[in-house]
Enzyme design. Structure first.
Site, PDB file in Angstrom:
ATOM      1  N   GLU A 156      10.568  -9.604 -31.389  1.00  0.00           N
ATOM      2  CA  GLU A 156      11.800  -9.033 -31.511  1.00  0.00           C
ATOM      3  C   GLU A 156      13.009  -9.938 -31.158  1.00  0.00           C
ATOM      4  OE1 GLU A 156      11.530  -5.312 -29.430  1.00  0.00           O
ATOM      5  OE2 GLU A 156      10.203  -4.281 -30.865  1.00  0.00           O
ATOM      6  N   HIS A 192      13.403   0.472 -35.211  1.00  0.00           N
ATOM      7  CA  HIS A 192      12.829   1.703 -34.447  1.00  0.00           C
ATOM      8  C   HIS A 192      13.037   2.992 -35.189  1.00  0.00           C
ATOM      9  CE1 HIS A 192      13.264  -1.545 -31.331  1.00  0.00           C
ATOM     10  NE2 HIS A 192      12.512  -1.164 -30.626  1.00  0.00           N
TER      11      HIS A 192
END
Length: 387
Positions: free
Chosen positions: A171, A205
């Site tokens: 990430e 997400h």
């Protein structure tokens, strides 16, 4: 508009290209997780461990593709490894500062959690003391053995590898190392980049909404509430991680903060068992965090090199009365890629044919930059191709 066109042609990356590239990276980061079953038609994993290993591979592929795509989009003029890795914030110099200072700053937000854990440990020791009258060697040895067993269980737990290694590393590579240079070179201001980058981070997400709604059979309202809370948390953390990356120029800074926050979870604000003590500790930690936020992330702590590029501003006489400022990450990226926009210009030497103009810091807006860029483009064209 004309200034923006000049800046875009000089930088080689327009704002629209930067935003589209960041959006594509965020979507690809999530979409690639479903490639094995939807595109490659592989059979479902036989166990949770094999499921996570498959996702680890997909996340690694996404990170590599994003790094390569970013290097192709950015107008990088020097391709030696040290400078290319420097754009991504992968550096070895000042690494202990990049690790210790941001980690210490982040831990202040968990002062209440630390106080609560200390009180619980103190309560356990008090109970043992009341029962035996002494802190025996057997008790201390048992505590150490439990700690070692906990470390070993964490190392052998596949979920721990996901939470504390693979997810933070991939990430941060995609959403910090790749996206922030693109947005900076696209002409966005530093603080716009800090607040914009987590928007792409939150997109990665959104797949949890489908997982909550379809796989866990939650109601749509409950799924939206859970995912909305998670998105809020990731956006706030994304602001902080982007701030650390831009201020330090080190990937290890947001990476360490990411791992630490994943390990600690949400900060403890209140505990009925300890009364107001935990709350007061949390408030004190928050105050210390904001007081030290800029002090512990100043570029002087993370780079001994100075910004030797000559920048000018009509309000400050040249040469500057202050010594050259440390080379910040944003300046480094823009100088390496030779980015020139309506706010920023860095050059290794001032052309003698240009009028005598004055010095500017990279964060300062220059009203006269349009005419300056026009003269500069003409000068560089003449230097490269002749009259």
């Amino acid at each position: 508009m004309e200034q923006q066109d000049i800046a875009a042609s000089a930088a080689g990356v327009s704002k629209s290209v930067a935003v589209i590239a960041c959006t594509a990276m965020a979507v690809f980061y999530v979409a690639v997780l479903y490639f094995p079953t939807l595109i490659l038609r592989l059979p479902p994993p036989s166990s949770f461990k094999s499921f996570l290993i498959r996702r680890f591979i997909c996340a690694a592929v996404s990170s590599i593709v994003s790094l390569v795509a970013c290097s192709l989009i950015l107008p990088i003029r020097r391709w030696d490894a040290s400078h290319l890795f420097g754009v991504y914030g992968i550096r070895l110099d000042h690494i202990w500062q990049a690790l210790v200072f941001p980690l210490s700053l982040t831990s202040l937000m968990y002062t209440g959690s630390f106080v609560l854990k200390f009180l619980l440990a103190l309560s356990t020791c008090s109970e043992h003391w009341n029962n035996s009258g002494i802190l025996s060697v057997v008790f201390i040895k048992g505590v150490l053995q439990r700690f070692i067993c906990w470390i070993l269980s964490m190392a052998s737990n596949i979920s721990s590898w996901r939470n504390y290694f693979v997810a933070p590393l991939t990430e941060e590579l995609v959403f910090r190392s790749c996206m922030i240079p693109l947005l900076l070179c696209g002409g966005f201001s530093t603080y716009t980049v800090i607040f914009l980058c987590p928007v792409f981070f939150s997109l990665a997400h959104l797949n949890h909404l489908l997982e909550f709604y379809l796989q866990k059979h939650c109601s749509f309202l409950k799924a939206c509430t859970a995912v909305g809370f998670q998105l809020g948390y990731t956006v706030i953390f994304g602001w902080y991680a982007s701030f650390l990356f831009v201020r330090t120029g080190h990937l290890v800074s947001p990476l360490a903060a990411h791992i630490f926050c994943n390990f600690m979870g949400l900060p403890v604000i209140f505990s009925r068992r300890s009364g107001l003590l935990v709350s007061l500790a949390f408030i004190a930690g928050v105050m210390g965090f904001f007081w030290l936020l800029f002090r512990l992330t100043t570029p002087q702590l993370f780079n001994s090199a100075t910004d030797n590029c000559e920048c000018w501003h009509r309000s400050t006489p040249y040469p500057p009365t202050q010594p050259p400022s440390p080379l910040s990450y944003a300046t480094y990226v823009k100088k390496l890629t030779r980015v020139k926009d309506d706010k920023i210009f860095c050059s290794m030497s001032r052309p003698s044919s240009l009028p005598s103009i004055t010095w500017v810091d990279w964060t300062t807006y220059d009203d006269d930059v349009h005419s300056f860029l026009v003269d500069l483009e003409a000068f560089e064209f003449k230097e490269e191709f002749g009259p």
